[in-house]
Structure formats: structure tokens, C-alpha cells
Design a protein around this motif. Structure first.
Motif, mmCIF file in Angstrom:
data_model
loop_
_atom_site.group_PDB
_atom_site.id
_atom_site.type_symbol
_atom_site.label_atom_id
_atom_site.label_comp_id
_atom_site.label_asym_id
_atom_site.label_seq_id
_atom_site.Cartn_x
_atom_site.Cartn_y
_atom_site.Cartn_z
ATOM 1 N N THR A 1 -14.698 42.229 -41.289
ATOM 2 C CA THR A 1 -15.296 43.110 -42.086
ATOM 3 C C THR A 1 -15.286 42.733 -43.567
ATOM 4 O OG1 THR A 1 -13.782 44.351 -42.273
ATOM 5 C CG2 THR A 1 -15.338 44.949 -41.059
ATOM 6 N N GLU B 1 -16.226 33.163 -41.805
ATOM 7 C CA GLU B 1 -16.561 34.073 -40.804
ATOM 8 C C GLU B 1 -18.086 33.122 -39.811
ATOM 9 O OE1 GLU B 1 -16.452 36.459 -38.114
ATOM 10 O OE2 GLU B 1 -15.139 37.048 -38.477
ATOM 11 N N LEU B 2 -18.544 33.421 -38.336
ATOM 12 C CA LEU B 2 -19.822 33.786 -38.203
ATOM 13 C C LEU B 2 -21.201 34.125 -39.351
ATOM 14 C CD1 LEU B 2 -18.657 33.982 -34.548
ATOM 15 C CD2 LEU B 2 -18.741 31.829 -36.219
ATOM 16 N N ALA B 3 -21.227 33.554 -38.908
ATOM 17 C CA ALA B 3 -22.868 33.266 -40.042
ATOM 18 C C ALA B 3 -23.179 34.718 -39.811
ATOM 19 C CB ALA B 3 -24.337 32.972 -39.206
ATOM 20 N N ASP B 4 -23.214 35.867 -38.701
ATOM 21 C CA ASP B 4 -23.694 37.447 -38.996
ATOM 22 C C ASP B 4 -23.122 37.951 -39.230
ATOM 23 O OD1 ASP B 4 -25.923 35.756 -37.158
ATOM 24 O OD2 ASP B 4 -24.870 36.813 -35.195
ATOM 25 N N ASN B 5 -21.735 37.128 -39.765
ATOM 26 C CA ASN B 5 -20.739 38.399 -40.440
ATOM 27 C C ASN B 5 -20.629 38.445 -42.191
ATOM 28 O OD1 ASN B 5 -20.341 39.681 -37.709
ATOM 29 N ND2 ASN B 5 -18.593 38.329 -37.807
ATOM 30 N N PRO C 1 -22.832 38.492 -44.429
ATOM 31 C CA PRO C 1 -23.890 39.670 -45.097
ATOM 32 C C PRO C 1 -22.651 41.177 -45.471
ATOM 33 C CG PRO C 1 -25.357 38.993 -43.791
ATOM 34 C CD PRO C 1 -23.777 37.990 -43.001
ATOM 35 N N GLU D 1 -19.796 29.605 -43.463
ATOM 36 C CA GLU D 1 -20.082 29.615 -42.515
ATOM 37 C C GLU D 1 -18.800 29.390 -41.863
ATOM 38 O OE1 GLU D 1 -23.991 28.785 -40.897
ATOM 39 O OE2 GLU D 1 -22.872 28.909 -38.716
ATOM 40 N N ASP E 1 -17.527 28.685 -38.010
ATOM 41 C CA ASP E 1 -17.519 28.315 -36.445
ATOM 42 C C ASP E 1 -15.808 27.507 -36.830
ATOM 43 O OD1 ASP E 1 -17.086 28.172 -34.062
ATOM 44 O OD2 ASP E 1 -18.659 28.590 -33.534
#
Ligand code: SAM
Length: 200
Positions: free
Chosen positions: A37, A57-61, A63, A82, A84
């Protein structure tokens, strides 16, 4: 956006901070892997102003982490990037310290191998890697609650699960890292601290 919130991060952050104060003494750049988060990144960078914190983080997290940072006036935390752990070329080099919490029981074993390889390549000599989470010792759970947690993890994702400290130690050694400290933590967790060995 609404900031994502993990209750577990609130519960463990003070105990983790006490260890980070003990380990991350000198000013330096710290890479966080799997920032989730972003709550840890905000809290630790506020409490440890001698560090420059790089959340990843991974891209989705990303924002969610950006939203947490936007609500602060901290100058020692960088925008998240980003990462991974499986990518061949990590977007950071020569970091003084690495921190990661609750990641290796979520990742599959090949990802854990990539994580250690990347940390070994990214840390400067004598740099330290702090890894927080639940671990097994000599193939045994340290508590019934960890055994139940492991069963829950595997039901959700069969490649995940609590890792053996001995298996992590092998990966660490292959990556040029030597176990330096092992801090028992509340709720049957530990912080394992490795140090990057100098080249002979
Ligand atoms: C249980 S969460 C922990 C988040 C945070 N560190 C904490 O303690 O609250 C595990 C995190 O690992 C991240 N993760 C999983 N696979 C990853 C990978 N291949 N590379 C980087 N991060 C990964 C997930 O996106 C997730 O945010």
C-alpha cells in the motif's frame, strides 16, 4: 484516489521500526521491494530522515503508493517505481540497503530466487538486506498460527507459502550475502538481516 490501507502494516510498523533503527544507522539510499500500500514507506521514511527511501511495486500497485506520498511533505521519499523482481534489469543500482516485508511467502519460489539474485547485484559491498515475515526453521513452523497461515496461503495460491530460513540462506550465499542478524518479532515473525560480502 482512495488510499489503500492494510491493517497489518499499522500493527507491525512500530516493531519493525525499532529494528530498522538498529540496522540502518548510517545515511543511505534504501530500496524497498514489494511496498504494497505504501504505508510502511511513508512511516519509515518519516521516522528515519537520514535515509532516502525508494518504494517499488508491481505496476498495478503504484497509484496507491503515489496517493500516500501525495498526502505528505516528506522530502526523503522518492516516487515509487515499477519493479517486478523477475525482470532481468532492475531499475536501481548501488543501493546501501534493501528492505522487504511479507513478500517471500507471497511469491513463488522462482520469484524468490530472482529476488535474492537481484538484491545481491544491487547492494553495495557491506550493504544490508532486511527481510520481514514468517519463516520456518529446519522445516518446522514456529507456531500453530503460522502452520494455519501457511495452509491458508497454499489454498489460495499453491506456489506460495512460508519459506525455510535454510533455503533462503542458500540463495543468499549464492548471491554473495551472509546472514548477520535474526530478530524475533511479535506475532511469530522475524526480521532476517544479511550483509553483502566484500569481494575477496
Ligand atoms: C503481502 S504484500 C506485502 C506488502 C507490504 N510489504 C506489507 O508488508 O504490507 C506482498 C507484496 O509483494 C508484491 N509482489 C508479489 N510478487 C512480486 C514480484 N514478482 N515483484 C515485486 N513485488 C511482488 C505484491 O504486489 C504485494 O504488494
Amino acid at each position: 484516489m482512495t488510499k489503500p490501507f492494510a491493517e497489518s502494516s499499522e500493527q507491525n510498523k512500530e516493531a519493525i521500526l525499532a529494528v530498522l533503527r538498529d540496522v540502518f544507522v548510517a545515511p543511505g539510499n534504501i530500496l524497498e521491494i514489494g511496498s504494497g500500500t505504501g504505508q510502511h514507506a511513508i512511516f519509515f521514511s518519516a521516522q528515519l530522515p537520514h535515509l532516502t527511501w525508494q518504494p517499488t511495486e508491481l505496476a498495478d500497485n503504484l497509484p496507491g503508493i503515489i496517493a500516500w506520498i501525495a498526502d505528505t511533505e516528506l522530502t526523503n521519499i522518492k516516487p515509487p517505481i515499477e519493479l517486478d523482481v523477475c525482470c532481468a534489469c532492475w531499475p536501481v543500482v548501488a543501493v546501501d540497503e534493501v528492505f522487504s516485508a511479507n513478500t517471500v511467502h507471497i511469491m513463488g519460489w522462482p520469484q524468490v530466487e530472482h529476488l535474492f539474485r537481484g538484491v545481491g547485484q544491487t547492494l553495495v559491498a557491506d550493504g544490508v538486506f532486511c527481510l520481514y515475515g514468517p519463516f520456518n526453521y529446519e522445516g518446522h513452523y514456529t507456531s500453530d498460527s503460522n502452520a494455519h497461515f501457511d495452509a491458508w496461503l497454499k489454498a489460495r495460491d499453491p506456489v506460495s507459502g512460508i519459506r525455510d530460513i535454510e533455503a533462503l540462506g542458500q540463495l543468499a550465499e549464492q548471491s554473495g550475502l551472509s546472514l548477520w542478524r535474526d530478530y524475533p518479532m511479535p506475532a511469530n515473525n522475524h526480521i532476517l538481516v544479511w550483509r553483502k560480502m566484500r569481494c575477496p
